[in-house]
Design a protein around this motif. Structure first.
Motif, PDB file in Angstrom:
ATOM      1  N   HIS A 230      45.177  55.042  27.819  1.00 19.54           N
ATOM      2  CA  HIS A 230      44.336  56.052  28.450  1.00 19.54           C
ATOM      3  C   HIS A 230      44.780  56.283  29.895  1.00 19.54           C
ATOM      4  CE1 HIS A 230      41.766  54.564  25.145  1.00 19.54           C
ATOM      5  NE2 HIS A 230      41.296  55.793  25.117  1.00 19.54           N
ATOM      6  N   VAL A 231      44.999  55.187  30.615  1.00 21.67           N
ATOM      7  CA  VAL A 231      45.402  55.297  32.015  1.00 21.67           C
ATOM      8  C   VAL A 231      46.799  55.896  32.117  1.00 21.67           C
ATOM      9  CG1 VAL A 231      45.685  54.040  34.180  1.00 21.67           C
ATOM     10  CG2 VAL A 231      43.970  53.298  32.534  1.00 21.67           C
ATOM     11  N   GLU A 232      47.667  55.502  31.204  1.00 28.01           N
ATOM     12  CA  GLU A 232      49.026  56.058  31.218  1.00 28.01           C
ATOM     13  C   GLU A 232      49.011  57.571  31.029  1.00 28.01           C
ATOM     14  OE1 GLU A 232      53.055  56.460  31.528  1.00 28.01           O
ATOM     15  OE2 GLU A 232      51.858  54.671  31.935  1.00 28.01           O
ATOM     16  N   LEU A 233      48.170  58.035  30.112  1.00 35.61           N
ATOM     17  CA  LEU A 233      48.070  59.472  29.880  1.00 35.61           C
ATOM     18  C   LEU A 233      47.560  60.184  31.127  1.00 35.61           C
ATOM     19  CD1 LEU A 233      48.260  61.865  27.933  1.00 35.61           C
ATOM     20  CD2 LEU A 233      45.911  61.368  27.209  1.00 35.61           C
ATOM     21  N   TYR A 234      46.578  59.577  31.761  1.00 34.38           N
ATOM     22  CA  TYR A 234      46.044  60.183  32.975  1.00 34.38           C
ATOM     23  C   TYR A 234      47.089  60.181  34.092  1.00 34.38           C
ATOM     24  CZ  TYR A 234      42.954  61.273  36.813  1.00 34.38           C
ATOM     25  OH  TYR A 234      42.382  61.874  37.898  1.00 34.38           O
ATOM     26  N   PHE A 235      47.833  59.096  34.221  1.00 36.29           N
ATOM     27  CA  PHE A 235      48.906  59.010  35.212  1.00 36.29           C
ATOM     28  C   PHE A 235      49.915  60.135  35.008  1.00 36.29           C
ATOM     29  CE2 PHE A 235      53.253  57.490  36.031  1.00 36.29           C
ATOM     30  CZ  PHE A 235      53.199  57.294  37.406  1.00 36.29           C
ATOM     31  N   GLN A 236      50.310  60.359  33.766  1.00 35.06           N
ATOM     32  CA  GLN A 236      51.286  61.407  33.493  1.00 35.06           C
ATOM     33  C   GLN A 236      50.739  62.790  33.855  1.00 35.06           C
ATOM     34  OE1 GLN A 236      53.077  61.286  29.638  1.00 35.06           O
ATOM     35  NE2 GLN A 236      53.801  59.171  29.847  1.00 35.06           N
TER      36      GLN A 236
ATOM     37  N   LEU B 286      38.341  53.575  32.102  1.00 33.57           N
ATOM     38  CA  LEU B 286      39.029  53.660  30.818  1.00 33.57           C
ATOM     39  C   LEU B 286      39.348  52.290  30.229  1.00 33.57           C
ATOM     40  CD1 LEU B 286      41.535  56.462  31.763  1.00 33.57           C
ATOM     41  CD2 LEU B 286      39.364  56.713  30.593  1.00 33.57           C
ATOM     42  N   GLY B 287      39.243  51.238  31.019  1.00 30.42           N
ATOM     43  CA  GLY B 287      39.621  49.920  30.526  1.00 30.42           C
ATOM     44  C   GLY B 287      38.439  49.062  30.173  1.00 30.42           C
TER      45      GLY B 287
END
Length: 646
Positions: free
Chosen positions: A387-393, A508-509
């Motif tokens: 979830h965080v990775e998607l938001y980072f991108q 998200l975590g």
């Protein structure tokens, strides 16, 4: 002789009875005024006692020494919330009615025209709606009318032209439509010998009609007033900044739809507003309670199914991998920089120029000689789920699309797993921040022309971010510390705060695993934090105040800068008190433009703040014109300009 005495005594008794009845009327009117107030957090009306027949000792009330009639009602800045009771028209001896900077709603009662002795009326900076009542033209002694900063609609009443003593008229920052009544005898008073309209007011010297939806031609008698008093309308021949055409058209359409219903709406508004507010609050509370209960039940059910022997992080990871696919091609058009390359540029990450619990900022130089600032996110791999990775991108893509000369350009990003790294690299403006130059002893380098140039450039980049980009982009924390300067003092906005929110407020975590379809909702809700363009507008107003005053936004000595400035911003004659005394080449015209813009930006009601498109247009026309005048009249300004260029 005795007969004369008896007549005198009788006459005196009659006068005393009449005076007593008049004072009683004043008490009744004031108590009705109090009943229409439903919020008095400062207890301004706490001593308004219905058992007290003498209102002259009540807070905000002033009386005549001759007959004890109420002559003044002054409750400015009292945090009152409520409506204006029609009974206020019974204060027949009232000379001053000062209720500005409160939260009065509903319409202005037509009974206000019964105040024949009124000389000053100030209802500015409230939330009054509906039309300006035509009865306002029935006050022959009035010298000042201030209704600015409300939500008034409809046309300017031509009956204002009957107020021969009127000196000051302020109607700015409303939603007034129609033309400016000048000398129109074709209306209601066509058969009268009186010519009504503002052009008949020979005493009128101070007028402000800015930021409404007024249309048509500007009367010739108003051609000489300051342009800042007319900007932000829909005129055809004003030669200054108008609203965008679509805003004018929307206002015209709305005015046609509502024609003829304003009076009835104004009368019913207090009741339906209260009912609507109560119903909405109860409905929202019920909905939130239902959602909370449902969410807790689902969480418990899923938790019981997963079993205690399965680690929570493993379950979440499995769930994410089944519903979220991270597409590395998403960042295909954004330059990727290796951690090794960034380490070499930043002297093995030893050149730290800023840090917080969430981020570390390094300064470095790439092999091609380009200076960069590198933001490294201080985050653990155990936290970094899909979830965080998607938001980072998504955020990297957001930053990469900024292409304005006054927005710091993103050079690239770093994404590696061994060691775990998430970094962003930006072009580094080498001349420090605007805050440092204003407040840390180097303010002498920022001359008045240079400060005005900075104001223009920041307004232009915000216009680009808010109105030219689709979807719009808002700076997470716009302050003078987020405005970096190049060697030639051009501003570059660098949004470091955006990445701190990614680390500190993930959302998200933890909690229930998110299943199909909900990831976009979460990222969208987090993204809304950055979509508050109106907050950016307020922040821009604060930066303008810093530029002209050289005071910090918040300091131990002066407190909040906006609170300090408000008392001067409402009075154009006091604008100069906001200026840093060391600014020798200050231009009065540009100061007036900036102060008017600040007033718009820091409006307590976000919906009333204009778009940065309009603000930038006002500054472009006003400052560039005043700068040209400054250069023409001042050899010192030319010298400073040459120094700034060199």
């Amino acid at each position: 002789m005795s007969t004369v005495k008896l007549l005198g005594i009788s006459l005196l008794r009659m006068l005393l009875v009449a005076a007593s009845a008049s004072v009683s009327d004043d008490v009744s009117a004031l108590l009705a005024f109090k009943r229409a107030i439903y919020e008095d957090p400062l207890s301004k009306l706490s001593d308004w006692n219905s058992k007290d027949k003498d209102p002259c000792t009540w807070s905000g009330v002033g009386c005549s020494a001759f007959n004890s009639r109420v002559v003044t009602l002054e409750l400015s800045n009292s945090s009152l919330q409520g409506f204006l009771a029609p009974e206020i028209g019974s204060l027949r001896s009232l000379q001053k009615l000062m209720l500005d900077h409160n939260t009065f709603m509903g319409s202005i009662p037509k009974e206000i025209g019964m105040l024949k002795n009124l000389t000053e009326l100030d209802l500015g900076t409230n939330q009054l709606a509906g039309p300006i009542p035509s009865e306002i033209g029935d006050m022959p002694k009035i010298t000042k009318i201030d209704l600015h900063g409300n939500r008034l609609k409809g046309a300017i009443p031509p009956e204002l032209g009957k107020l021969a003593s009127l000196v000051e008229l302020r109607l700015s920052n409303n939603s007034l439509t129609g033309i400016i009544p000048s000398n129109d005898s074709s209306m209601e008073f066509a058969n009268s010998t009186d010519q009504i309209g503002l052009c008949q007011l020979s005493q009128l010297t101070d007028i402000d009609l800015s930021y409404n939806f007024l249309a048509g031609d500007i009367p010739m008698c108003l051609k000489q007033i300051q342009r800042s008093s007319l900007v932000g309308n829909c005129f055809q021949n004003n030669g200054t900044v108008n609203r965008p055409v679509q805003e004018c058209q929307s206002s015209q359409d709305a005015g046609e739809d509502n024609h003829g219903g304003n009076e009835q709406k104004g009368l019913l508004e207090p009741l339906w507003l209260l009912i609507l507010g109560v119903v909405a609050a109860v409905s929202l509370l019920c909905l939130l309670t239902l959602c909370t209960i449902t969410g807790l039940k689902r969480c418990r059910a899923r938790s019981s199914r997963s079993g205690n022997n399965v680690p929570w992080t493993r379950a979440v990871s499995w769930k994410e991998n089944t519903v979220i696919s991270i597409d590395d091609d998403l960042l295909g058009n954004v330059p990727k920089i290796s951690r090794q390359e960034l380490a070499e540029a930043c002297e093995d990450f030893s050149n730290i120029i800023g840090s917080s619990h969430e981020t570390v900022v390094y300064k470095g130089t790439l092999k091609d000689g380009q200076e960069i600032a590198v933001v490294s996110l201080s985050v653990s791999v155990h936290y970094w789920n899909n979830h965080v990775e998607l938001y980072f991108q998504k955020e990297v893509i957001e930053m990469a699309r900024l292409g304005h000369e006054n927005a710091a350009k993103m050079v690239g990003y770093c994404k590696e797993s061994d060691p775990f790294s998430r970094m962003l690299a930006f072009q580094y403006p080498p001349n420090g921040t605007l805050y440092e130059h204003i407040h840390d002893g180097e303010g002498c380098q920022l001359t008045w022309p240079r400060r005005m140039k900075l104001a223009l450039s920041i307004a232009r980049v915000l216009r680009y971010l808010h109105t030219e980009l689709q979807p719009p982009f808002a700076v997470a924390a716009l302050t003078s510390s987020s405005v970096y300067l190049t060697e030639d003092f051009s501003p570059k906005i660098l949004d470091f705060e955006r990445w701190r929110y990614l680390v500190t407020k993930p959302g998200l975590g933890s909690g229930c695993p998110v299943n199909g379809g909900s990831v976009n909702n979460i990222t969208d809700s987090r993204h809304k934090h950055f979509m508050d363009v109106q907050a950016n507008t307020f922040a821009f107003g604060v930066i303008l105040l810093e530029l002209i005053s050289s005071r910090a936004a918040v300091s131990k000595d002066t407190g909040d800068l906006v609170d300090w400035a408000r008392k001067h911003l409402d009075q154009p004659k006091e604008f100069s008190k906001l200026v840093d005394p060391n600014q020798q080449s200050m231009n009065q015209e540009s100061l007036g433009i900036v102060c008017n813009v600040v007033n718009l930006c820091i409006d307590p009601e976000p919906s009333r703040r204009p778009s940065m498109s309009m603000i930038a247009a006002i500054l472009e026309e006003g400052i560039e014109a005043s700068t040209a005048t400054l250069f023409r009249d001042s050899s010192l300004a030319w010298a400073e300009a040459e120094l700034a260029i060199s």
